[in-house]
Design an enzyme around this catalytic site. Structure first.
Site, PDB file in Angstrom:
ATOM      1  N   ASP A   1       0.835  -1.199   0.000  1.00  0.00           N
ATOM      2  CA  ASP A   1       0.000   0.000   0.000  1.00  0.00           C
ATOM      3  C   ASP A   1       0.870   1.249   0.000  1.00  0.00           C
ATOM      4  O   ASP A   1       2.006   1.244   0.517  1.00  0.00           O
ATOM      5  CB  ASP A   1      -0.911   0.008   1.240  1.00  0.00           C
ATOM      6  CG  ASP A   1      -2.175   0.822   1.029  1.00  0.00           C
ATOM      7  OD1 ASP A   1      -3.251   0.210   0.914  1.00  0.00           O
ATOM      8  OD2 ASP A   1      -2.086   2.059   0.972  1.00  0.00           O
TER       9      ASP A   1
ATOM     10  N   ASN B   1      -5.795  -4.897  -6.477  1.00  0.00           N
ATOM     11  CA  ASN B   1      -6.939  -4.250  -5.851  1.00  0.00           C
ATOM     12  C   ASN B   1      -6.865  -2.724  -5.829  1.00  0.00           C
ATOM     13  O   ASN B   1      -7.841  -2.066  -5.484  1.00  0.00           O
ATOM     14  CB  ASN B   1      -7.087  -4.787  -4.413  1.00  0.00           C
ATOM     15  CG  ASN B   1      -8.208  -4.127  -3.653  1.00  0.00           C
ATOM     16  OD1 ASN B   1      -9.365  -4.183  -4.063  1.00  0.00           O
ATOM     17  ND2 ASN B   1      -7.887  -3.472  -2.554  1.00  0.00           N
TER      18      ASN B   1
ATOM     19  N   TYR C   1     -13.014   6.418 -15.040  1.00  0.00           N
ATOM     20  CA  TYR C   1     -13.071   5.298 -14.096  1.00  0.00           C
ATOM     21  C   TYR C   1     -13.806   4.117 -14.730  1.00  0.00           C
ATOM     22  O   TYR C   1     -13.320   2.979 -14.715  1.00  0.00           O
ATOM     23  CB  TYR C   1     -13.774   5.732 -12.808  1.00  0.00           C
ATOM     24  CG  TYR C   1     -13.891   4.640 -11.775  1.00  0.00           C
ATOM     25  CD1 TYR C   1     -12.817   4.324 -10.944  1.00  0.00           C
ATOM     26  CD2 TYR C   1     -15.076   3.922 -11.624  1.00  0.00           C
ATOM     27  CE1 TYR C   1     -12.919   3.321  -9.996  1.00  0.00           C
ATOM     28  CE2 TYR C   1     -15.190   2.912 -10.680  1.00  0.00           C
ATOM     29  CZ  TYR C   1     -14.109   2.614  -9.869  1.00  0.00           C
ATOM     30  OH  TYR C   1     -14.215   1.609  -8.929  1.00  0.00           O
TER      31      TYR C   1
ATOM     32  N   LYS D   1     -12.208   0.423 -15.726  1.00  0.00           N
ATOM     33  CA  LYS D   1     -12.687  -0.816 -15.123  1.00  0.00           C
ATOM     34  C   LYS D   1     -13.250  -1.780 -16.163  1.00  0.00           C
ATOM     35  O   LYS D   1     -13.149  -3.002 -16.009  1.00  0.00           O
ATOM     36  CB  LYS D   1     -13.734  -0.497 -14.056  1.00  0.00           C
ATOM     37  CG  LYS D   1     -13.152   0.193 -12.819  1.00  0.00           C
ATOM     38  CD  LYS D   1     -12.084  -0.651 -12.137  1.00  0.00           C
ATOM     39  CE  LYS D   1     -11.600  -0.050 -10.831  1.00  0.00           C
ATOM     40  NZ  LYS D   1     -10.605  -0.906 -10.143  1.00  0.00           N
TER      41      LYS D   1
ATOM     42  N   THR E   1     -17.115   0.604   2.646  1.00  0.00           N
ATOM     43  CA  THR E   1     -15.765   0.686   3.192  1.00  0.00           C
ATOM     44  C   THR E   1     -15.686   1.941   4.060  1.00  0.00           C
ATOM     45  O   THR E   1     -16.569   2.802   3.999  1.00  0.00           O
ATOM     46  CB  THR E   1     -14.738   0.793   2.060  1.00  0.00           C
ATOM     47  OG1 THR E   1     -15.008   1.997   1.312  1.00  0.00           O
ATOM     48  CG2 THR E   1     -14.827  -0.407   1.121  1.00  0.00           C
TER      49      THR E   1
END
Length: 266
Positions: free
Chosen positions: A37, A90, A158, A162, A193
């Site tokens: 990350d 991810n 976006y 995707k 989230t």
């Protein structure tokens, strides 16, 4: 035997949300996990939490916009645990202020999202696949989005990035299936989230819930359990697929909730 016993997994964007849920579940089921990350401290804390729960986890810095950083994360994983058999691509970005409609979109934002949302998936797979071949096979899991299957009034870059992830998943599965490498995608709908909870108003959440087939929103573990299944040998005959985990938000005629409400008034 646990579901992913002795597998080694690299999870990008693993410090929080969907990534952390997946890392935690994989470790609980026997995998050794590396949390990669940009948030270095968050990744360290996530790995510590997993170790405190009895799992095996390490962390590494990742800048998903940089090829060298992606390669280093893969190499760190192999050096740490000897192999790499599960890759969860991810990392993803979105920007509602710059990623607008086709006419008004910031073109620099287009390039940034294509680099991080799409090219990082390509590079992660490129660097992981040789190690998976040496290991006798593996599972690559890509985070797509329901935005890749639908149109919207904003987030054009976006959605396009995707959609490309969905098809790149098919290409990867086609090209490396004979090496016993599976590649599948997960397309989340709205998932609560920490970021979603802090950025979306109750009014926005109510709109999403109105159009869900189920009477609730998704949680990070809903995606994590799907990733766990795809990482495990339980899914050994599934490849090239993108599983839509979206609470039935997109399955019905879009007018159905309004017609239902109209009929109840009659």
């Amino acid at each position: 035997m646990k579901r992913v016993q002795e597998k080694v997994a690299l999870i990008t964007g693993g410090a929080s949300g969907i990534g952390f849920s997946t890392a935690r579940l994989l470790a609980k089921e026997g995998a050794k996990v590396v949390i990669a990350d940009f948030n270095t401290e968050g990744a360290k804390e996530a790995a510590t939490k997993i170790r405190d729960e009895g799992g095996e986890a390490s962390s590494v810095f990742l800048d998903a916009s940089k090829e060298a950083s992606i390669k280093e994360a893969v190499e760190f994983t192999v050096k740490q645990y000897g192999t790499l058999t599960v890759l969860f691509n991810n990392v993803g970005l979105t920007n509602l202020k710059k990623d607008l409609d086709i006419v008004h979109m910031d073109l620099d934002e287009w390039d940034r999202l294509m680099n991080v949302n799409l090219k990082s998936v390509l590079l992660g797979s490129r660097f992981a696949i040789p190690h998976m071949i040496k290991a006798g096979g593996g599972s690559i899991i890509n985070t797509a989005s329901m935005a890749g299957f639908t149109g919207d009034v904003v987030r054009s870059a976006y959605g396009a990035s995707k959609a490309a992830v969905v098809n790149l998943t098919r290409y990867t599965a086609t090209q490396y299936g004979k090496d016993k490498i599976r590649c599948n995608g997960i397309a989340p709908g709205l998932i609560l989230t920490p970021a979603a909870k802090s950025n979306l108003s109750t009014e926005v959440l109510a709109i999403f819930e109105k159009y869900n087939a189920l009477p609730y929103h998704g949680e990070a573990d809903d995606i994590g359990y799907t990733a766990l299944f795809l990482a495990s040998d339980e899914s050994k005959f599934i490849t090239g697929q993108t599983i839509q985990v979206e609470g039935g938000h997109y399955i019905a005629n879009p007018t159905a909730p309004d017609f239902k409400a109209l009929s109840e008034q009659a």
